[in-house]
Design a protein around this motif. Structure first.
Motif, PDB file in Angstrom:
ATOM      1  N   ASN A  30       0.925 -13.375  -5.198  1.00 56.63           N
ATOM      2  CA  ASN A  30      -0.281 -13.025  -4.436  1.00 56.63           C
ATOM      3  C   ASN A  30       0.009 -12.898  -2.944  1.00 56.63           C
ATOM      4  O   ASN A  30      -0.516 -11.996  -2.283  1.00 56.63           O
ATOM      5  CB  ASN A  30      -1.392 -14.052  -4.684  1.00 56.63           C
ATOM      6  N   ARG A  31       0.846 -13.781  -2.422  1.00 58.75           N
ATOM      7  CA  ARG A  31       1.223 -13.698  -0.999  1.00 58.75           C
ATOM      8  C   ARG A  31       1.989 -12.408  -0.729  1.00 58.75           C
ATOM      9  O   ARG A  31       1.728 -11.718   0.262  1.00 58.75           O
ATOM     10  CB  ARG A  31       2.062 -14.911  -0.598  1.00 58.75           C
ATOM     11  N   VAL A  32       2.934 -12.077  -1.610  1.00 63.67           N
ATOM     12  CA  VAL A  32       3.715 -10.852  -1.438  1.00 63.67           C
ATOM     13  C   VAL A  32       2.806  -9.628  -1.562  1.00 63.67           C
ATOM     14  O   VAL A  32       2.899  -8.689  -0.764  1.00 63.67           O
ATOM     15  CB  VAL A  32       4.885 -10.785  -2.449  1.00 63.67           C
ATOM     16  N   ALA A  33       1.924  -9.638  -2.546  1.00 65.87           N
ATOM     17  CA  ALA A  33       1.016  -8.507  -2.741  1.00 65.87           C
ATOM     18  C   ALA A  33       0.185  -8.260  -1.484  1.00 65.87           C
ATOM     19  O   ALA A  33       0.001  -7.113  -1.065  1.00 65.87           O
ATOM     20  CB  ALA A  33       0.105  -8.751  -3.942  1.00 65.87           C
ATOM     21  N   SER A  34      -0.313  -9.322  -0.867  1.00 66.45           N
ATOM     22  CA  SER A  34      -1.113  -9.124   0.340  1.00 66.45           C
ATOM     23  C   SER A  34      -0.247  -8.668   1.510  1.00 66.45           C
ATOM     24  O   SER A  34      -0.707  -7.898   2.354  1.00 66.45           O
ATOM     25  CB  SER A  34      -1.890 -10.395   0.694  1.00 66.45           C
ATOM     26  N   LEU A  35       0.997  -9.088   1.560  1.00 67.76           N
ATOM     27  CA  LEU A  35       1.899  -8.662   2.635  1.00 67.76           C
ATOM     28  C   LEU A  35       2.244  -7.174   2.549  1.00 67.76           C
ATOM     29  O   LEU A  35       2.359  -6.508   3.572  1.00 67.76           O
ATOM     30  CB  LEU A  35       3.207  -9.462   2.599  1.00 67.76           C
ATOM     31  N   VAL A  88      10.954 -11.709   2.284  1.00 65.82           N
ATOM     32  CA  VAL A  88      10.364 -10.485   2.804  1.00 65.82           C
ATOM     33  C   VAL A  88      10.437 -10.598   4.322  1.00 65.82           C
ATOM     34  O   VAL A  88      10.053 -11.621   4.888  1.00 65.82           O
ATOM     35  CB  VAL A  88       8.902 -10.303   2.345  1.00 65.82           C
ATOM     36  N   VAL A  89      10.937  -9.528   4.950  1.00 63.54           N
ATOM     37  CA  VAL A  89      11.025  -9.499   6.410  1.00 63.54           C
ATOM     38  C   VAL A  89      10.285  -8.275   6.927  1.00 63.54           C
ATOM     39  O   VAL A  89      10.023  -7.338   6.183  1.00 63.54           O
ATOM     40  CB  VAL A  89      12.492  -9.479   6.898  1.00 63.54           C
ATOM     41  N   ASP A  90       9.971  -8.302   8.220  1.00 60.22           N
ATOM     42  CA  ASP A  90       9.318  -7.144   8.824  1.00 60.22           C
ATOM     43  C   ASP A  90      10.370  -6.163   9.332  1.00 60.22           C
ATOM     44  O   ASP A  90      11.576  -6.352   9.113  1.00 60.22           O
ATOM     45  CB  ASP A  90       8.336  -7.577   9.916  1.00 60.22           C
ATOM     46  N   TYR A  91       9.930  -5.150  10.024  1.00 61.67           N
ATOM     47  CA  TYR A  91      10.793  -4.066  10.494  1.00 61.67           C
ATOM     48  C   TYR A  91      11.937  -4.558  11.380  1.00 61.67           C
ATOM     49  O   TYR A  91      12.989  -3.959  11.431  1.00 61.67           O
ATOM     50  CB  TYR A  91       9.931  -3.047  11.250  1.00 61.67           C
ATOM     51  N   ARG A  92      11.742  -5.648  12.074  1.00 62.65           N
ATOM     52  CA  ARG A  92      12.764  -6.206  12.968  1.00 62.65           C
ATOM     53  C   ARG A  92      13.564  -7.338  12.326  1.00 62.65           C
ATOM     54  O   ARG A  92      14.406  -7.938  12.977  1.00 62.65           O
ATOM     55  CB  ARG A  92      12.126  -6.698  14.260  1.00 62.65           C
ATOM     56  N   GLY A  93      13.264  -7.664  11.079  1.00 57.27           N
ATOM     57  CA  GLY A  93      13.999  -8.715  10.386  1.00 57.27           C
ATOM     58  C   GLY A  93      13.402 -10.095  10.516  1.00 57.27           C
ATOM     59  O   GLY A  93      13.991 -11.072  10.053  1.00 57.27           O
ATOM     60  N   SER A  94      12.234 -10.187  11.132  1.00 59.42           N
ATOM     61  CA  SER A  94      11.561 -11.486  11.236  1.00 59.42           C
ATOM     62  C   SER A  94      11.014 -11.872   9.865  1.00 59.42           C
ATOM     63  O   SER A  94      10.493 -11.028   9.132  1.00 59.42           O
ATOM     64  CB  SER A  94      10.420 -11.427  12.252  1.00 59.42           C
ATOM     65  N   ILE A  95      11.080 -13.127   9.549  1.00 56.17           N
ATOM     66  CA  ILE A  95      10.685 -13.625   8.227  1.00 56.17           C
ATOM     67  C   ILE A  95       9.173 -13.580   8.058  1.00 56.17           C
ATOM     68  O   ILE A  95       8.428 -14.114   8.873  1.00 56.17           O
ATOM     69  CB  ILE A  95      11.184 -15.072   8.026  1.00 56.17           C
ATOM     70  N   ILE A 147       4.410   0.427   4.169  1.00 60.56           N
ATOM     71  CA  ILE A 147       5.610   1.057   3.629  1.00 60.56           C
ATOM     72  C   ILE A 147       6.595  -0.067   3.363  1.00 60.56           C
ATOM     73  O   ILE A 147       6.841  -0.906   4.234  1.00 60.56           O
ATOM     74  CB  ILE A 147       6.198   2.076   4.622  1.00 60.56           C
ATOM     75  N   ILE A 148       7.127  -0.107   2.141  1.00 61.08           N
ATOM     76  CA  ILE A 148       8.115  -1.137   1.821  1.00 61.08           C
ATOM     77  C   ILE A 148       9.492  -0.505   1.727  1.00 61.08           C
ATOM     78  O   ILE A 148       9.660   0.599   1.229  1.00 61.08           O
ATOM     79  CB  ILE A 148       7.753  -1.929   0.543  1.00 61.08           C
ATOM     80  N   SER A 200       2.480  -3.186  -8.441  1.00 63.97           N
ATOM     81  CA  SER A 200       2.679  -1.746  -8.313  1.00 63.97           C
ATOM     82  C   SER A 200       2.440  -1.392  -6.850  1.00 63.97           C
ATOM     83  O   SER A 200       1.806  -2.149  -6.111  1.00 63.97           O
ATOM     84  CB  SER A 200       1.749  -0.969  -9.234  1.00 63.97           C
ATOM     85  N   HIS A 201       2.972  -0.232  -6.456  1.00 59.93           N
ATOM     86  CA  HIS A 201       2.877   0.190  -5.058  1.00 59.93           C
ATOM     87  C   HIS A 201       2.919   1.709  -5.023  1.00 59.93           C
ATOM     88  O   HIS A 201       3.604   2.326  -5.850  1.00 59.93           O
ATOM     89  CB  HIS A 201       4.056  -0.395  -4.267  1.00 59.93           C
TER      90      HIS A 201
END
Length: 160
Positions: free
Chosen positions: A47-52, A2-9, A57-58, A73-74
């Motif tokens: 759980n880590r992904v869910a909190s992230l 999973v990365v953020d808007y700029r591609g940071s991990i 917006i994914i 779910s999202h």
């Protein structure tokens, strides 16, 4: 990955299998048994992904697959699914879902997915592709419409 808007991990990890794995498909994935044997358990990663992704917006390609695999779910309005983005499909004259390497090549002139599978490369390519069409995507959403086709109905439980 999973990365953020700029591609940071934000997260880039293997996950310990929950079931017996017959083959790691080493030639395609470059994954060794030792990579996953010492990886964090699935529930911990989920759980880590869910909190992230909570209240975010994914962006992704075939997000319904990601959500179903993770058992999450999202909110549909907080997803930006490049596989279902109508302008991409229209330009390709295709009623079928184009794979991410094709979309990235056609729309960005970049080649991905050669050699071994790389989830970090895939995640970054999704974000880069989204940023290239973000204004168009968000203008449709802002106007109160939706720029994507619907995911397969069998995956509707993963969208709220």
């Amino acid at each position: 990955s999973v990365v953020d808007y700029r591609g940071s991990i934000l997260i880039d990890t293997f996950v310990r299998p929950t079931h017996y794995v017959q083959s790691m498909r080493f030639l395609e994935t470059n994954i060794q048994l030792t990579d996953v044997a010492n990886a964090p358990p699935f529930d911990e990663v989920r759980n880590r992904v869910a909190s992230l992704i909570q209240n975010k917006i994914i962006v992704g390609h075939s997000i319904w697959m990601f959500l179903s695999i993770m058992g999450l779910s999202h909110p549909a309005l907080e997803t930006r699914d490049l596989a279902l983005f109508r302008p991409f499909r229209r330009k390709l004259y295709s009623s079928k879902i184009a794979d991410l390497p094709t979309l990235v090549h056609v729309y960005m002139g970049r080649k991905i997915g050669f050699g071994v599978e790389d989830s970090l490369e895939t995640a970054r390519a999704c974000v880069d592709l989204f940023r290239s069409c973000e204004v168009q995507f968000e203008n449709v959403v802002y106007a109160g419409a939706w720029p994507c086709d619907l995911p397969p109905t069998s995956y509707s439980q993963y969208f709220t």
